[in-house]
Design an enzyme around this catalytic site. Structure first.
Site, PDB file in Angstrom:
ATOM      1  N   HIS A 325       0.586  -1.241   0.205  1.00  0.00           N
ATOM      2  CA  HIS A 325       0.219  -0.361   0.164  1.00  0.00           C
ATOM      3  C   HIS A 325       0.617   1.384  -0.107  1.00  0.00           C
ATOM      4  CE1 HIS A 325      -3.939  -1.904   2.254  1.00  0.00           C
ATOM      5  NE2 HIS A 325      -3.243  -1.789   0.546  1.00  0.00           N
ATOM      6  N   SER A 376     -14.978  -7.003   2.694  1.00  0.00           N
ATOM      7  CA  SER A 376     -14.206  -6.592   1.934  1.00  0.00           C
ATOM      8  C   SER A 376     -14.024  -7.371   0.231  1.00  0.00           C
ATOM      9  CB  SER A 376     -12.284  -7.382   2.757  1.00  0.00           C
ATOM     10  OG  SER A 376     -12.395  -7.293   3.695  1.00  0.00           O
ATOM     11  N   HIS A 394      -6.981   1.362  -1.168  1.00  0.00           N
ATOM     12  CA  HIS A 394      -6.253   0.826  -0.402  1.00  0.00           C
ATOM     13  C   HIS A 394      -7.150  -0.075   0.690  1.00  0.00           C
ATOM     14  CE1 HIS A 394      -6.139   4.275   2.134  1.00  0.00           C
ATOM     15  NE2 HIS A 394      -4.811   3.108   3.552  1.00  0.00           N
TER      16      HIS A 394
END
Length: 482
Positions: A325, A376, A394
């Site tokens: 990330h 998610s 992210h």
DNA sequence: ATGTGC
């Protein structure tokens, strides 16, 4: 106006004031972004006339540069455009089991036994000596593999064969160009005892159930099925990366001043990539990135061992993918070579950019976590994302600050100075289906689902803008947090 | 994010 809406998903920040180039923000017309975050992105557009500057749908204020930004530069690099938590990232592991048969709570309890949660924790079982640490910093996961093969005690925990099978499923195979020789002893010391620890804040280990498959062919190729149990890991380079980042942000301020480089604020200090300071940062950042890849690899092993202990058999649990990330890398985009800083942004390469990897037909898997009570996603990079330098967001992004969510508590007498916006009752409601293990119950509301944006809408923006396509959606069953 | 403080 300097801000212009292009379409449902895109906002243009036109070149004004200090800016040397336009910036592009992926923001759904039904969502808002902090004006301060957009101003930080404008500032980031001031350091390099040849830069590509992009904001992702979860953009929010960060140190100097917003979290949720992509900055591709030709000449200069900025430690602030990577941030403090170097190579914070995500890993997803698969199990062959359905959620109905999986002892979620017992496995979560077992993971907790082996994995220290929260700030400042160390893991004595995985403490590395000087030469082992050097190998890990210089060579990442393949360095860890050689440590595990030469050290029986560590090898028992890490299972070198399984680790070797993971290598091709890690961004850059878990190794960036790095030179431990440029790192301070202080940074090395902070890392030596912290391998195999989770950290705090938004870092987590989550046991999830695949709730919905949206792309059957891709899901089959990746080994994802509806109802299946998967495990997601989110952590970074701990105190070691933090130390590297703070040292080099300070060096950048001095270096820029010496060279007469101007910037809208000192937090954004930048240096020529081709300078001693620039090369040293890249080599130290590479070490921290390698340490973070290795930390996720170690935590994956701890999870596998915990699962095997509870079930009295190994489930294998292959890695689906591991992404960074917070990182800067020298990448080829079209005919140009750019230093691509991703800060709270995920690389999302299409198949054509994944040559010589196992994803050369499919594209790169992208992992986007929601908050600890919400979904998610697994996505795949697409060819139409060149505009963002093949990058997506992210996560969901915060809608309220940590203190706004949890309130501020005076530690000595426990008296509340400022009440949080989320009641205990509301917090429990939003977490009722999730088994939560956390180190500090007093601060956990900072991470409440209500403190985050709607991840489904954030992912809709990514898909609508053509930056990635959804493969599957997962929901949380258990979460471990600092 | 962080042994969260110059």
């Amino acid at each position: 106006m300097s801000t212009r809406r292009i379409d449902t998903y895109r906002l243009e920040l036109r070149k004004t004031g200090v800016m040397k180039t336009d910036a592009l923000v992926y923001l759904h017309e039904r969502m808002t972004a902090e004006s301060e975050a957009l101003n930080q992105l404008r500032d980031a557009a001031s350091i390099d006339p040849g830069a590509i500057v992009v904001g992702t749908p979860d953009i929010h204020v960060g140190y100097g540069v917003p979290i949720g930004s992509v900055l591709g530069t030709e000449e200069f690099i900025s430690p602030a455009a990577v941030g403090y938590d170097i190579n914070c990232g995500m890993r997803l592991m698969l199990t062959p089991m359905g959620a109905d048969d999986f002892p979620v709570e017992r496995v979560a309890d077992a993971i907790r036994r082996d994995l220290p949660l929260g700030e400042g924790k160390s893991n004595p079982a995985l403490s590395l000596g000087g030469s082992a640490l050097e190998r890990v910093l210089a060579r990442g996961v393949s360095g860890l593999l050689s440590v595990a093969r030469s050290n029986a005690e560590i090898g028992r925990i890490l299972d070198p064969e399984r680790m070797e099978a993971d290598l091709s499923k890690i961004e850059d195979e878990g190794c960036l160009q790095a030179d431990p020789g440029v790192m301070s002893q202080k940074a090395k010391n902070r890392g030596a005892s912290q391998l195999g620890t989770l950290g705090g804040g938004n870092h987590f280990v989550e046991i999830q159930r695949v709730d919905r498959v949206e792309d059957r062919r891709a899901a089959r190729a990746l080994g994802i099925n509806e109802g299946q149990v998967v495990v997601m890991i989110h952590t970074g380079s701990r105190g070691l990366g933090h130390q590297v980042a703070s040292e080099h942000m300070r060096i950048a301020v001095d270096c820029a001043a010496r060279r007469g480089l101007t910037m809208p604020n000192k937090q954004l200090a930048y240096v020529p990539a081709d300078s001693v300071e620039g090369r040293d940062y890249l080599n130290a950042m590479g070490c921290a990135a390698n340490f973070a890849f290795v930390n996720r690899q170690v935590i994956a092993a701890l999870v596998r061992n915990a699962v095997a202990r509870v079930l009295a058999r190994s489930l294998g649990m292959p890695t689906l993918y591991d992404v960074s990330h917070n990182i800067v890398k020298f990448e080829r985009h079209g005919g140009r070579r750019l230093y691509v800083h991703r800060k709270g942004a995920t690389r999302a390469y299409p198949a054509s950019m994944m040559r010589n990897t196992v994803f050369d037909k499919l594209g790169q898997p992208v992992l986007i976590p929601g908050s600890m009570g919400t979904a998610s996603y697994v996505l795949l990079g697409t060819e139409s994302a060149s505009e963002s330098l093949y990058s997506v967001n992210h996560g969901a992004g915060r809608v309220m600050s940590r203190t706004a969510a949890a309130g501020k508590v005076r530690r000595r007498d426990g008296k509340i100075l400022k009440p949080g916006m989320i009641s205990d009752k509301r917090f429990e409601q939003t977490m009722k289906d999730v088994y939560l293990l956390c180190e500090d119950p007093h601060t956990i509301k900072e991470e409440a689902p209500d403190a985050y944006k709607d991840v489904d809408l954030v992912v809709d923006t990514v898909v609508g803008a053509g930056l990635a396509k959804v493969v599957a959606r997962m929901v949380p069953l258990a979460v471990l947090k600092g």
